[in-house]
Design a protein around this motif. Structure first.
Motif, mmCIF file in Angstrom:
data_model
loop_
_atom_site.group_PDB
_atom_site.id
_atom_site.type_symbol
_atom_site.label_atom_id
_atom_site.label_comp_id
_atom_site.label_asym_id
_atom_site.label_seq_id
_atom_site.Cartn_x
_atom_site.Cartn_y
_atom_site.Cartn_z
ATOM 1 N N GLY A 1 36.065 19.522 4.505
ATOM 2 C CA GLY A 1 36.420 18.795 5.725
ATOM 3 C C GLY A 1 35.169 18.415 6.487
ATOM 4 N N ILE A 2 35.083 18.879 7.727
ATOM 5 C CA ILE A 2 33.915 18.601 8.567
ATOM 6 C C ILE A 2 33.425 19.922 9.165
ATOM 7 C CG2 ILE A 2 33.166 17.481 10.733
ATOM 8 C CD1 ILE A 2 33.528 15.451 8.481
ATOM 9 N N SER B 1 31.305 22.447 5.547
ATOM 10 C CA SER B 1 31.737 21.304 4.750
ATOM 11 C C SER B 1 30.586 20.460 4.242
ATOM 12 C CB SER B 1 32.731 20.477 5.558
ATOM 13 O OG SER B 1 33.853 21.280 5.867
ATOM 14 N N HIS C 1 33.986 14.740 0.531
ATOM 15 C CA HIS C 1 33.720 15.208 1.886
ATOM 16 C C HIS C 1 34.647 14.407 2.791
ATOM 17 C CE1 HIS C 1 30.285 16.045 5.047
ATOM 18 N NE2 HIS C 1 31.409 16.616 5.364
ATOM 19 N N THR C 2 35.666 15.053 3.333
ATOM 20 C CA THR C 2 36.748 14.290 3.976
ATOM 21 C C THR C 2 36.658 14.375 5.504
ATOM 22 O OG1 THR C 2 38.396 16.061 4.014
ATOM 23 C CG2 THR C 2 38.161 14.862 1.950
ATOM 24 N N THR C 3 37.790 14.217 6.167
ATOM 25 C CA THR C 3 37.815 14.193 7.635
ATOM 26 C C THR C 3 38.130 15.592 8.186
ATOM 27 O OG1 THR C 3 40.102 13.479 7.478
ATOM 28 C CG2 THR C 3 38.460 11.773 7.785
ATOM 29 N N HIS C 4 37.910 15.759 9.476
ATOM 30 C CA HIS C 4 37.995 17.087 10.071
ATOM 31 C C HIS C 4 39.388 17.694 9.941
ATOM 32 C CE1 HIS C 4 36.412 20.371 12.142
ATOM 33 N NE2 HIS C 4 36.284 19.898 13.366
ATOM 34 N N ARG D 1 41.209 18.042 7.397
ATOM 35 C CA ARG D 1 42.118 17.455 6.396
ATOM 36 C C ARG D 1 41.728 17.760 4.957
ATOM 37 N NH1 ARG D 1 44.593 17.598 10.760
ATOM 38 N NH2 ARG D 1 44.031 16.042 12.292
ATOM 39 N N THR E 1 35.924 25.018 3.452
ATOM 40 C CA THR E 1 36.260 24.682 4.828
ATOM 41 C C THR E 1 35.684 25.751 5.751
ATOM 42 O OG1 THR E 1 38.168 24.290 6.288
ATOM 43 C CG2 THR E 1 38.514 25.815 4.502
ATOM 44 N N ASP F 1 37.734 24.314 11.054
ATOM 45 C CA ASP F 1 38.288 23.259 10.215
ATOM 46 C C ASP F 1 39.619 23.707 9.594
ATOM 47 O OD1 ASP F 1 37.690 20.595 9.075
ATOM 48 O OD2 ASP F 1 37.539 21.640 7.154
#
Lengths: 69, 274
Positions: free
Chosen positions: B52-53, B57, B69-72, B74, B95, B99
């Motif tokens: 995530g963030i 991450s 590497h995705t969004t916070h 998720r 994570t 997160d």
């Protein structure tokens, strides 16, 4: 077998956190004047690998002898 | 000097040294994951690492696998999609405590409820490090953060109890100090068929440490050594010796129908009926 391993320091990756120095059971490592890890007493090294296990920066490790080939 | 074989094999070593602060133990946990993968002899091309963030991450950026590497918050949602599209992939989620349990708290409990075959490794340093030391859902009561300058009044989550209550089928906690045990828990979590979660206790000397006068990375590691007890030992301790101690170890393991396998059964059944 274990005495064929060699302790290697990749000094340019060391950030000087001191974790390897603190947890080395035989006090092989010291922090030098640049506040980076230095191998000071290699004769005492029992090649347990705890420094490699806990180095957050992958700057110290045991190299296998067969890696040379 | 070249890096170790493990680093050459499993890391994008051109990206190293990593961004984490001196004394941050996220590097230890990241290496522990690759060590577990190495010991299991897993295929790198069949392994997906999703994050995530947050500080935690950043790890997949250094890891030589298929990485996202995705969004916070998720990461688990993206990982669910990846696993559903190709259930044969080994999907590992990296994570952080915030997160996973705050921003992504809903994704965590519902992935656990479904028992989808993901392995979640929570880099739990009890703080939001990347954004400047705000308290997180695992910051202990009375601890300090930039958003808790007079002490945190919240009760912290036990992420493993949360996951277990939601339906996770393997839970374990390791620490950056007890690295060998951590590697074995990660290994078991990866092998486990179903939703598995490892709470990897990490230290943040820069934000948590300075705010709480916990000292350097070394001193925080010594604290982990002195205050974390194996759950098997803890269970045998007399009540007065348990006070103030924290536990690591394996907490829960159960077999239950796995989500992608159940989904496949529906596909097979409907195809058979057509």
């Amino acid at each position: 077998m274990s005495d064929q391993k060699q302790l290697v320091l990749k000094r340019e990756w060391c950030k000087g956190c001191g974790i390897c120095v603190a947890f080395c059971p035989t006090k092989v490592l010291i922090m030098d004047t640049d506040y980076k890890c230095t191998i000071a007493n290699i004769d005492a090294c029992i090649k347990c690998g705890l420094c490699e296990l806990r180095c957050p920066d992958y700057a110290i490790y045991l190299k296998e002898a067969q890696d040379e080939q | 000097m070249e890096p170790s074989k493990l680093i050459q094999e499993y890391f994008r070593d051109a990206n190293l040294p990593h961004i984490w602060c001196p004394g941050c133990s996220h590097g230890i946990v990241t290496r522990a994951i690759t060590k577990a993968i190495d010991e299991l002899g897993m295929d790198k091309d069949n392994t997906v690492i999703v994050s995530g963030i947050g500080c935690s991450s950043r790890a997949p950026g250094y890891m030589a696998f298929n990485t996202v590497h995705t969004t916070h918050g998720r990461a688990i949602a993206f990982a669910t999609g990846i696993k559903m599209s190709k259930p044969e992939l080994d999907v590992i989620v990296i994570t952080g405590d915030g997160d996973a349990s705050a921003i992504g708290g809903n994704h965590l409990i519902h992935a656990a409820r479904r028992n989808i075959d993901l392995t979640v490794i929570v880099f739990n340093n009890n703080i939001y490090g990347m954004t400047g030391g705000q308290y997180s859902p695992t910051t202990p009561t009375d601890a300090f953060g930039t958003t808790a300058p007079y002490g945190n009044i919240d009760q912290p989550f036990d992420i493993l109890k949360l996951a277990e209550g939601a339906g996770a089928t393997y839970t374990a906690r390791g620490t950056a100090y007890h690295t060998k045990q951590l590697i074995s828990y990660i290994s078991k979590a990866i092998k486990h068929k179903g939703f598995s979660i490892v709470d990897a206790i990490s230290v943040c000397p820069t934000y948590y440490g300075r705010r709480n006068k916990s000292g350097s990375g070394v001193q925080m590691m010594v604290w982990l050594k002195d205050n974390y007890v194996d759950v098997k030992v803890y269970d045998k301790l007399p009540e007065e010796k348990r006070a103030g101690k924290f536990v690591y170890g394996e907490f829960y393991e159960q077999e239950r129908p796995e989500y992608t396998a159940e989904y496949q059964k529906i596909i097979d059944r409907l195809r058979g009926e057509v």
